[in-house]
Scaffold this motif. Structure first.
Motif, PDB file in Angstrom:
ATOM      1  N   ARG A 275      94.281  58.590  86.867  1.00 16.15           N
ATOM      2  CA  ARG A 275      93.624  57.415  87.450  1.00 16.15           C
ATOM      3  C   ARG A 275      94.589  56.242  87.609  1.00 16.15           C
ATOM      4  NH1 ARG A 275      88.245  57.017  83.895  1.00 16.15           N
ATOM      5  NH2 ARG A 275      89.853  57.316  82.320  1.00 16.15           N
ATOM      6  N   CYS A 307      86.756  62.495  78.806  1.00 21.55           N
ATOM      7  CA  CYS A 307      85.884  61.549  78.088  1.00 21.55           C
ATOM      8  C   CYS A 307      84.555  62.131  77.636  1.00 21.55           C
ATOM      9  CB  CYS A 307      85.560  60.320  78.942  1.00 21.55           C
ATOM     10  SG  CYS A 307      86.972  59.440  79.545  1.00 21.55           S
ATOM     11  N   GLU A 310      83.490  60.740  74.374  1.00 21.03           N
ATOM     12  CA  GLU A 310      83.663  59.295  74.179  1.00 21.03           C
ATOM     13  C   GLU A 310      82.340  58.564  74.396  1.00 21.03           C
ATOM     14  OE1 GLU A 310      86.439  58.828  72.982  1.00 21.03           O
ATOM     15  OE2 GLU A 310      87.470  60.609  73.720  1.00 21.03           O
ATOM     16  N   CYS A 315      84.642  54.004  76.630  1.00 24.74           N
ATOM     17  CA  CYS A 315      85.212  54.236  77.967  1.00 24.74           C
ATOM     18  C   CYS A 315      85.390  52.912  78.713  1.00 24.74           C
ATOM     19  CB  CYS A 315      84.303  55.132  78.797  1.00 24.74           C
ATOM     20  SG  CYS A 315      84.456  56.862  78.389  1.00 24.74           S
ATOM     21  N   CYS A 318      88.355  51.228  77.197  1.00 23.83           N
ATOM     22  CA  CYS A 318      89.560  52.021  77.450  1.00 23.83           C
ATOM     23  C   CYS A 318      90.048  51.799  78.883  1.00 23.83           C
ATOM     24  CB  CYS A 318      89.264  53.493  77.203  1.00 23.83           C
ATOM     25  SG  CYS A 318      90.510  54.602  77.853  1.00 23.83           S
ATOM     26  N   ILE A 319      89.114  51.880  79.814  1.00 30.45           N
ATOM     27  CA  ILE A 319      89.529  51.781  81.216  1.00 30.45           C
ATOM     28  C   ILE A 319      89.996  50.363  81.537  1.00 30.45           C
ATOM     29  CG2 ILE A 319      87.236  51.349  82.266  1.00 30.45           C
ATOM     30  CD1 ILE A 319      89.982  53.700  83.605  1.00 30.45           C
TER      31      ILE A 319
END
Ligand code: 5AD
Ligand code: FES
Length: 340
Positions: A275, A307, A310, A315, A318-319
């Motif tokens: 990503r 994920c 998760e 998430c 994290c992102i």
């Protein structure tokens, strides 16, 4: 910058043979140019869309997809309307400005049920995207009238022969018509392709790109094909699919410079940096999942999705961390397609 890239950069138009040349290049200059166009047209903000995969029940038999009706190994689930709305609320609390409702083609959700869910979720003051397959013109209009904003329906491939092989009991012309019906209803229209299907050629990929241009799409999602063991297309993953998907995505950015383009989950499934690499090569959207693990695991379109264990809050953080690590930021707008 070579001449083809210069032309794409200034005119946002390329011939089929020029697109093929770019698809066969090593991609380095292409990615740089796409990143520059992304920066100039849609800026450094990354739009997060919170994804709710609300049913994995599907009447279709797409040869590549783990949710296909004949797959007896799929553990099926269907969220109740109230549960869908609850998840949407959770998404809003996590700060998402768009909620995406995606499912297999599950007839349980009638247009009436869906319109109720749409109008309830729209009370949260967020944008709402649907990704629930082929519907009639009237149904798309009903979704729009109930408050939906956008609709995703990948064409998957514009090679008609290949399309028919991959989609038993479906019709290429009808799928294309669906995309124009979505557009006519006033919904933003999203499409896209699978890259690396058996027998698919670079010529086919170039045709897909030209089709997106002709459709004048608002969003395009490109993902590498990942074989699922419980489908007729089981087998070994071709790692090359990642590079072709990335090159295709970058070319889409050059030709449709102001649209929304996701860094797809399938890209990250093949490449642990997928990503981030995509965000640096033309993408400006990420679609994290907001379901709990038990459902995420069962929505197995392809294996080894990221994920799965998760928590949705993790998430989200994290992102955001990943986005900031490359000097970008999470957009706080609904992220509609702004034509430049
Ligand atoms: N590998 C990668 N992507 C897939 N999709 C379906 N099956 C697979 C697979 N095996 C994609 C399709 C669909 C989207 C929701 O998921 O392009 O439109
Ligand atoms: Fe899910 Fe990073 S986006 S853990």
């Amino acid at each position: 910058m070579n001449n083809i890239l210069k032309k794409a950069y200034t005119e946002h138009n390329l011939s089929k043979s020029e697109i093929i040349t770019l698809l066969n290049s090593d991609g380095k200059e292409l990615y740089k140019t796409a990143d520059k166009v992304r920066q100039e047209f849609v800026g450094d903000g990354v739009h997060l869309r919170g994804l709710i995969e609300f049913s994995n029940i599907c009447k279709r038999e797409c040869k590549y997809c783990g949710l296909r009706a004949p797959n007896k190994n799929a553990d099926r689930y269907r969220l109740k309307p109230d549960e869908i709305i609850e998840y949407a609320k959770k998404g809003v609390e996590l700060g998402y400005k768009t909620i995406v409702l995606q499912s297999g083609e599950d007839s349980f959700y009638t247009t009436e049920k869906l319109c109720n869910i749409i109008s309830e979720i729209k009370k949260f003051d967020i944008a709402l995207t649907l990704s629930i397959g082929e519907k009639t013109k009237e149904e798309y209009q009903a979704f729009k009238d109930a408050g939906a904003d956008r609709y995703l329906l990948r064409i998957e491939t514009t090679n008609k022969t290949l399309y028919q092989k991959m989609h038993p009991n479906m019709n290429y012309e009808n799928r294309k018509q669906c995309l124009y019906n979505i557009k006519d209803s006033g919904l933003e229209v999203g499409s896209g392709s699978l890259v690396g299907l058996p027998e698919q050629t670079v010529e086919d990929l170039a045709d897909d790109i030209l089709f997106f241009k002709e459709l004048d799409a608002d969003m395009i999602g490109i993902g590498p094909f990942i074989p699922h063991p419980d489908t007729p297309l089981s087998g070994k993953l071709n790692k090359e699919n990642f590079d072709f998907a990335l090159k295709m995505m970058a070319i889409v950015r050059l030709l449709l410079p102001d649209i929304n383009i996701p860094a797809t989950t399938a890209m990250e499934t093949i490449n642990p940096m997928g990503r981030i690499i995509a965000l640096n090569s033309g993408a400006n959207v990420v679609m994290p999942n907001i379901l709990d693990s038990e459902y995420k695991i069962k929505y197995e379109i392809y294996p080894n999705k990221i994920c799965l264990n998760e928590h949705s809050g993790k998430c989200r953080n994290c992102i955001e961390g990943k986005i900031k690590s490359i000097g970008r930021f999470v957009s706080d707008t609904k992220g509609f397609h702004k034509r430049v």
